[in-house]
Scaffold this motif. Structure first.
Motif, PDB file in Angstrom:
ATOM      1  N   PRO A   4       0.827  -1.219   0.000  1.00  0.00           N
ATOM      2  CA  PRO A   4       0.000   0.000   0.000  1.00  0.00           C
ATOM      3  C   PRO A   4       0.854   1.259   0.000  1.00  0.00           C
ATOM      4  O   PRO A   4       1.855   1.348   0.711  1.00  0.00           O
ATOM      5  CB  PRO A   4      -0.800  -0.132   1.306  1.00  0.00           C
ATOM      6  N   THR A   5       0.471   2.217  -0.791  1.00  0.00           N
ATOM      7  CA  THR A   5       1.191   3.488  -0.842  1.00  0.00           C
ATOM      8  C   THR A   5       0.795   4.366   0.343  1.00  0.00           C
ATOM      9  O   THR A   5      -0.181   4.088   1.051  1.00  0.00           O
ATOM     10  CB  THR A   5       0.869   4.228  -2.149  1.00  0.00           C
ATOM     11  N   LYS A   6       1.556   5.437   0.544  1.00  0.00           N
ATOM     12  CA  LYS A   6       1.240   6.378   1.623  1.00  0.00           C
ATOM     13  C   LYS A   6      -0.134   6.995   1.428  1.00  0.00           C
ATOM     14  O   LYS A   6      -0.894   7.160   2.397  1.00  0.00           O
ATOM     15  CB  LYS A   6       2.311   7.472   1.676  1.00  0.00           C
ATOM     16  N   ALA A   7      -0.482   7.330   0.176  1.00  0.00           N
ATOM     17  CA  ALA A   7      -1.808   7.906  -0.106  1.00  0.00           C
ATOM     18  C   ALA A   7      -2.912   6.916   0.237  1.00  0.00           C
ATOM     19  O   ALA A   7      -3.962   7.296   0.760  1.00  0.00           O
ATOM     20  CB  ALA A   7      -1.892   8.313  -1.576  1.00  0.00           C
ATOM     21  N   ALA A   8      -2.688   5.633  -0.043  1.00  0.00           N
ATOM     22  CA  ALA A   8      -3.694   4.611   0.261  1.00  0.00           C
ATOM     23  C   ALA A   8      -3.850   4.438   1.770  1.00  0.00           C
ATOM     24  O   ALA A   8      -4.978   4.279   2.273  1.00  0.00           O
ATOM     25  CB  ALA A   8      -3.311   3.294  -0.398  1.00  0.00           C
ATOM     26  N   MET A  70      -3.822   0.621  -5.455  1.00  0.00           N
ATOM     27  CA  MET A  70      -4.156   2.023  -5.698  1.00  0.00           C
ATOM     28  C   MET A  70      -3.003   2.926  -5.270  1.00  0.00           C
ATOM     29  O   MET A  70      -2.366   2.703  -4.245  1.00  0.00           O
ATOM     30  CB  MET A  70      -5.453   2.426  -4.983  1.00  0.00           C
ATOM     31  N   GLY A  71      -2.739   3.934  -6.064  1.00  0.00           N
ATOM     32  CA  GLY A  71      -1.629   4.832  -5.805  1.00  0.00           C
ATOM     33  C   GLY A  71      -0.384   4.488  -6.599  1.00  0.00           C
ATOM     34  O   GLY A  71       0.520   5.316  -6.724  1.00  0.00           O
ATOM     35  N   HIS A  72      -0.341   3.255  -7.125  1.00  0.00           N
ATOM     36  CA  HIS A  72       0.748   2.860  -8.009  1.00  0.00           C
ATOM     37  C   HIS A  72       0.341   3.148  -9.456  1.00  0.00           C
ATOM     38  O   HIS A  72      -0.836   3.308  -9.776  1.00  0.00           O
ATOM     39  CB  HIS A  72       1.060   1.370  -7.850  1.00  0.00           C
ATOM     40  N   TYR A  73       1.324   3.177 -10.316  1.00  0.00           N
ATOM     41  CA  TYR A  73       1.032   3.276 -11.748  1.00  0.00           C
ATOM     42  C   TYR A  73       0.532   1.929 -12.250  1.00  0.00           C
ATOM     43  O   TYR A  73       0.956   0.864 -11.772  1.00  0.00           O
ATOM     44  CB  TYR A  73       2.276   3.712 -12.518  1.00  0.00           C
ATOM     45  N   ALA A  74      -0.388   1.978 -13.210  1.00  0.00           N
ATOM     46  CA  ALA A  74      -0.995   0.751 -13.714  1.00  0.00           C
ATOM     47  C   ALA A  74       0.049  -0.209 -14.274  1.00  0.00           C
ATOM     48  O   ALA A  74      -0.094  -1.437 -14.157  1.00  0.00           O
ATOM     49  CB  ALA A  74      -2.033   1.087 -14.783  1.00  0.00           C
ATOM     50  N   ALA A  75       1.113   0.319 -14.863  1.00  0.00           N
ATOM     51  CA  ALA A  75       2.147  -0.531 -15.443  1.00  0.00           C
ATOM     52  C   ALA A  75       2.904  -1.337 -14.396  1.00  0.00           C
ATOM     53  O   ALA A  75       3.547  -2.347 -14.719  1.00  0.00           O
ATOM     54  CB  ALA A  75       3.132   0.329 -16.241  1.00  0.00           C
ATOM     55  N   GLU A  76       2.835  -0.924 -13.151  1.00  0.00           N
ATOM     56  CA  GLU A  76       3.548  -1.606 -12.068  1.00  0.00           C
ATOM     57  C   GLU A  76       2.731  -2.743 -11.461  1.00  0.00           C
ATOM     58  O   GLU A  76       3.237  -3.496 -10.634  1.00  0.00           O
ATOM     59  CB  GLU A  76       3.925  -0.612 -10.964  1.00  0.00           C
ATOM     60  N   LEU A  77       1.455  -2.856 -11.828  1.00  0.00           N
ATOM     61  CA  LEU A  77       0.552  -3.811 -11.186  1.00  0.00           C
ATOM     62  C   LEU A  77       0.516  -5.136 -11.923  1.00  0.00           C
ATOM     63  O   LEU A  77       0.762  -5.211 -13.135  1.00  0.00           O
ATOM     64  CB  LEU A  77      -0.863  -3.243 -11.121  1.00  0.00           C
ATOM     65  N   SER A  78       0.172  -6.157 -11.163  1.00  0.00           N
ATOM     66  CA  SER A  78      -0.073  -7.460 -11.784  1.00  0.00           C
ATOM     67  C   SER A  78      -1.439  -7.443 -12.454  1.00  0.00           C
ATOM     68  O   SER A  78      -2.255  -6.534 -12.232  1.00  0.00           O
ATOM     69  CB  SER A  78      -0.018  -8.564 -10.723  1.00  0.00           C
ATOM     70  N   ALA A  79      -1.710  -8.471 -13.256  1.00  0.00           N
ATOM     71  CA  ALA A  79      -3.006  -8.547 -13.948  1.00  0.00           C
ATOM     72  C   ALA A  79      -4.153  -8.631 -12.938  1.00  0.00           C
ATOM     73  O   ALA A  79      -5.214  -8.014 -13.126  1.00  0.00           O
ATOM     74  CB  ALA A  79      -3.023  -9.752 -14.886  1.00  0.00           C
TER      75      ALA A  79
END
Length: 372
Positions: A4-8, A70-79
């Motif tokens: 989880p990001t700080k914003a999340a 949430m808070g990450h870029y979509a390219a960094e996420l798994s499917a």
């Protein structure tokens, strides 16, 4: 899985804190109803339904914090994380739409309960119709965004497609904003035409104007949607989720505030009276302060409060004038009360409206509990 990001995490803290605050305010609303011995009205049921949808949206947010990246870029996420993020869209939209609609209906039902002016009640019912129409229309618009169904968002198929989600969101939020402005402005002409003190008119206007907070939130949300129309959706999700949930949290609080008059009369006023009426008081106030609040139904017999339509000087008030003024004001008899807070021993004046005869009788009791 992404952490989880700080914003999340900040969004999670906001969710927990405001959920507790909303529960407290709804609990106070029903405590006030119990104190005043009034029945549960339609506005109470609508605020409960709004809170249920707020809880559901809060659950969606909590799930999103730990499963969607949430808070990450979509390219960094798994499917899987990306699918979870996209599944949040319909869940959040449905709960937000139902929650805001329930809040509006709660406020409008409260209007029809505390005002007896026929024209005003008619306008309130018309606005209710517009609100329900808004809810149904945009639910249909959003749930038909994708073809063959809404699952096309997270499970794309070659033969399916989706419209631009921002168009539907902007249309929904803008219409919601317009309805809130109408609901806010609706009682103002009637309140300012009442025959009562200017100070009381200002206080009542301020109470009704708490909805400006939600209007400000919606303006913020519209600006954010326009500004980030082409930005990464998952990266901007914490801000979008905050504006969405913050509106609902504030709606619950604002919807409960006007019903808390019995709490003021039973707990707050006696404490303030005890503090300002102590032996350490150097001098008495010539003009006691008044707290204007909203009530409902018959409550316990209280000392030191007068009907808001009463005279500023109840002892010298002419009964005929009070009767005519109360009739002209066209409020329900249980709509408003003004709590009289005195800094020195004051007579206990009670103005009670007799609904069966539309008259007001004045009783003067000398309070002997104070000592010098």
């Amino acid at each position: 899985m992404s952490s989880p990001t700080k914003a999340a995490i900040n969004l999670l803290i906001w969710t927990i804190v405001f959920t507790v605050v909303d529960v407290v305010f709804v609990g106070l609303r029903f405590l006030a109803a119990r104190i005043s011995h009034r029945k549960i009205y339609a506005d109470d049921y609508f605020i409960i339904f709004a809170m249920m949808n707020t809880f559901a949206l809060g659950g969606v947010v909590i799930w999103a914090v730990f499963s969607s990246g949430m808070g990450h870029y979509a390219a960094e996420l798994s499917a899987t994380e990306l699918q979870n993020a996209l599944k949040l869209i319909p869940a959040a939209y449905v709960t937000w739409t139902l929650g805001t609609t329930s809040f509006k209906l709660s406020v409008l039902c409260l209007y029809t309960r505390i005002f007896s002016i026929k024209a005003f009640k008619t306008l309130s019912y018309v606005t209710m119709g517009l609100t329900v129409s808004y809810c149904i229309s945009f639910m249909v618009v959003f749930l038909t965004t994708c073809t063959p169904d809404i699952s096309q968002l997270w499970n794309p198929r070659p033969d399916g497609h989706c419209r631009d989600l921002n168009i539907g969101q902007l249309g929904s939020v803008s219409t919601n904003l317009a309805l809130d402005v109408i609901i806010l402005a609706l009682p103002m002409p009637f309140v300012w035409n009442l025959k009562m003190a200017l100070r009381n008119k200002i206080i009542v206007t301020i109470v009704f104007s708490f909805s400006l907070l939600t209007i400000g939130i919606m303006i913020w949300r519209i600006v954010d949607l326009v500004k980030n129309a082409d930005a990464d959706f998952v990266y901007n999700m914490p801000t979008l989720a905050l504006t969405t949930t913050l509106e609902l949290w504030l709606c619950i609080i604002i919807g409960c505030i006007p019903t808390l008059a019995p709490i003021f009369r039973t707990y707050i006023t006696p404490a303030l009276t005890k503090m300002t009426g102590s032996r350490k008081t150097i001098s008495a106030r010539s003009n006691p302060r008044n707290i204007v609040t909203f009530g409902g139904g018959r409550g316990r017999r209280q000392t030191s409060y007068i009907n808001m339509m009463g005279s500023q000087d109840p002892i010298k008030a002419d009964i005929g004038d009070i009767e005519r003024e109360a009739k002209d004001n066209a409020f329900r008899e249980d709509a408003f009360t003004t709590t009289l807070i005195s800094s020195s021993p004051q007579p206990d004046i009670r103005l009670e409206t007799l609904s069966t005869k539309n008259a007001i009788r004045v009783r003067h009791e000398v309070d002997t509990e104070f000592s010098h």
